[in-house]
Design an enzyme around this catalytic site. Structure first.
Site, PDB file in Angstrom:
ATOM      1  N   CYS A  99     -45.586 123.592 -42.904  1.00  0.00           N
ATOM      2  CA  CYS A  99     -46.104 124.960 -42.875  1.00  0.00           C
ATOM      3  C   CYS A  99     -45.462 125.825 -43.966  1.00  0.00           C
ATOM      4  O   CYS A  99     -45.748 125.640 -45.139  1.00  0.00           O
ATOM      5  CB  CYS A  99     -45.930 125.566 -41.481  1.00  0.00           C
ATOM      6  SG  CYS A  99     -47.020 126.982 -41.191  1.00  0.00           S
ATOM      7  N   GLU A 148     -46.119 118.349 -35.153  1.00  0.00           N
ATOM      8  CA  GLU A 148     -45.430 118.317 -33.858  1.00  0.00           C
ATOM      9  C   GLU A 148     -46.243 118.945 -32.737  1.00  0.00           C
ATOM     10  O   GLU A 148     -45.857 118.903 -31.562  1.00  0.00           O
ATOM     11  CB  GLU A 148     -44.069 119.021 -33.960  1.00  0.00           C
ATOM     12  CG  GLU A 148     -44.104 120.537 -33.888  1.00  0.00           C
ATOM     13  CD  GLU A 148     -44.615 121.215 -35.144  1.00  0.00           C
ATOM     14  OE1 GLU A 148     -44.822 122.441 -35.105  1.00  0.00           O
ATOM     15  OE2 GLU A 148     -44.805 120.526 -36.168  1.00  0.00           O
ATOM     16  N   HIS A 176     -49.181 121.597 -38.376  1.00  0.00           N
ATOM     17  CA  HIS A 176     -48.014 121.285 -37.551  1.00  0.00           C
ATOM     18  C   HIS A 176     -48.171 119.924 -36.873  1.00  0.00           C
ATOM     19  O   HIS A 176     -48.810 119.829 -35.818  1.00  0.00           O
ATOM     20  CB  HIS A 176     -47.806 122.370 -36.486  1.00  0.00           C
ATOM     21  CG  HIS A 176     -47.192 123.617 -37.015  1.00  0.00           C
ATOM     22  ND1 HIS A 176     -45.834 123.862 -36.979  1.00  0.00           N
ATOM     23  CD2 HIS A 176     -47.746 124.696 -37.618  1.00  0.00           C
ATOM     24  CE1 HIS A 176     -45.581 125.041 -37.529  1.00  0.00           C
ATOM     25  NE2 HIS A 176     -46.726 125.564 -37.928  1.00  0.00           N
TER      26      HIS A 176
END
Length: 354
Positions: free
Chosen positions: A246, A332, A330
């Site tokens: 990001c 995750e 992202h």
């Protein structure tokens, strides 16, 4: 309690207040995720912003500390159509964050989509009269743009933290610009030791840890403000493998001499399609960013690796020769799909290219 949301263009929405009784200022943004309000509120990338959920019902499944993405709420305020549990109200009170409900979030979402993100004020109190609203509107218009505020120092760790693992396979130095906890979890679950350092840690201090690779984290605000971080990355290029997520993707692009720009309303949600330009595979991703990399500004030795299929913006870059890559989305998740979790394995594999 009464509540009012005031936009810099003069739009005023009155609703019911919940959470803390106070006034806050920030950039009003929306996210399209249908679950994950706890993760959204505790995401450090929302620092400086008042977050609006497009899904109408929030609070259905309560609040649990295991879902936190930091040590507490980082968003400045919360805007929803309807709160469905006392737990969410108590959660905002605990962290002194105001919220407003019973307003037309569909209207606001369409407005931001058409006009772009706006500065705003959220006020919660026993009684809010028209004179006070007029005063708050003037304050909103004088409030700084998000590009003029240093937000990363407010969310970065103040001192190094070592996240040890058994059967260590690699060591990562994570430059914390406002990292989400699931990034650290995703690495430690893969037996990668993580040394989390403040955003302004110098490049020679980073190298003193003898990392197998360096990860530049997500975080809030305009990447162009982080000149010291960009300079540190420049000094790490060609010395150690580097990756980023990001904000980290934008900072890497700037370190390579590229440029970034502020998007109209950004990408915030859990359903953003991205395409891997090398494999032609498409993934659904979780995203939260208001700035992007200018593709035409990248040097010849850096190429775009992922693009967003909604607007064709840059979603990842990689160096053609050096062990360096980063992504705008992202992997995750939290909240969001797990399509790209495999990228943490790719990060750890960077150690083999040292």
């Amino acid at each position: 309690m009464e509540a009012v949301l005031i936009l810099e263009d003069g739009t005023i929405l009155k609703g019911k207040g919940f959470g803390a009784e106070k006034e806050v200022f920030g950039e009003l943004v929306f996210t399209t995720v249908m679950t994950g309000y706890v993760e959204v509120l505790t995401d450090p990338s929302y620092k400086g912003q008042i977050v609006m959920m497009t899904y109408p019902l929030e609070g259905n499944y309560g609040v649990k500390r295991d879902w936190f993405e930091s040590d507490g709420i980082k968003a400045e305020g919360f805007v929803v159509r309807e709160v469905t549990s006392k737990a969410l109200d108590d959660f905002l009170k605990e962290y002194d964050i105001p919220g407003i409900q019973d307003i037309d979030t569909r209207f606001l979402t369409r407005k931001i989509r058409d006009k772009g993100v706006v500065k705003s004020c959220l006020k919660v109190g026993e009684k809010i009269d028209d004179d006070e609203i007029s005063e708050l509107l003037e304050k909103v218009r004088k409030y700084k743009d998000i590009s003029d505020i240093d937000l990363v120092p407010l969310v970065s760790t103040k001192e190094p933290k070592i996240h040890k693992v058994d059967n260590k396979k690699a060591r990562c130095v994570l430059v914390d610009c406002g990292v989400k906890l699931n990034i650290i979890r995703s690495l430690t679950q893969r037996n990668c030791e993580v040394i989390q350092v403040p955003y302004n840690t110098s490049y020679d201090e980073i190298l003193d840890y003898k990392p197998d690779f360096v990860l530049i984290s997500n975080g809030p605000g305009d990447p162009a403000r982080l000149k010291d971080v960009i300079n540190n990355i420049k000094n790490l290029i060609g010395v150690v493998p580097i990756t980023g997520i990001c904000l980290g993707n934008q900072l890497l692009a700037l370190a390579f001499g590229g440029e970034t720009y502020k998007m109209k309303f950004g990408h915030r949600g859990g359903n953003q399609p991205v395409k891997n330009l090398e494999t032609d595979k498409v993934y659904i991703t979780s995203q939260n960013h208001g700035f992007a990399v200018k593709e035409e500004s990248l040097p010849d030795d850096v190429e775009v690796s992922f693009i967003n299929l909604n607007d064709m913006t840059v979603e990842g870059i990689k160096h053609k020769d050096l062990p360096i890559f980063s992504v705008q989305f992202h992997p995750e998740a939290r909240p969001g799909p797990h399509d790209t979790m495999f990228l943490f394995d790719e990060m750890i594999k960077l150690k083999d290219r040292k």
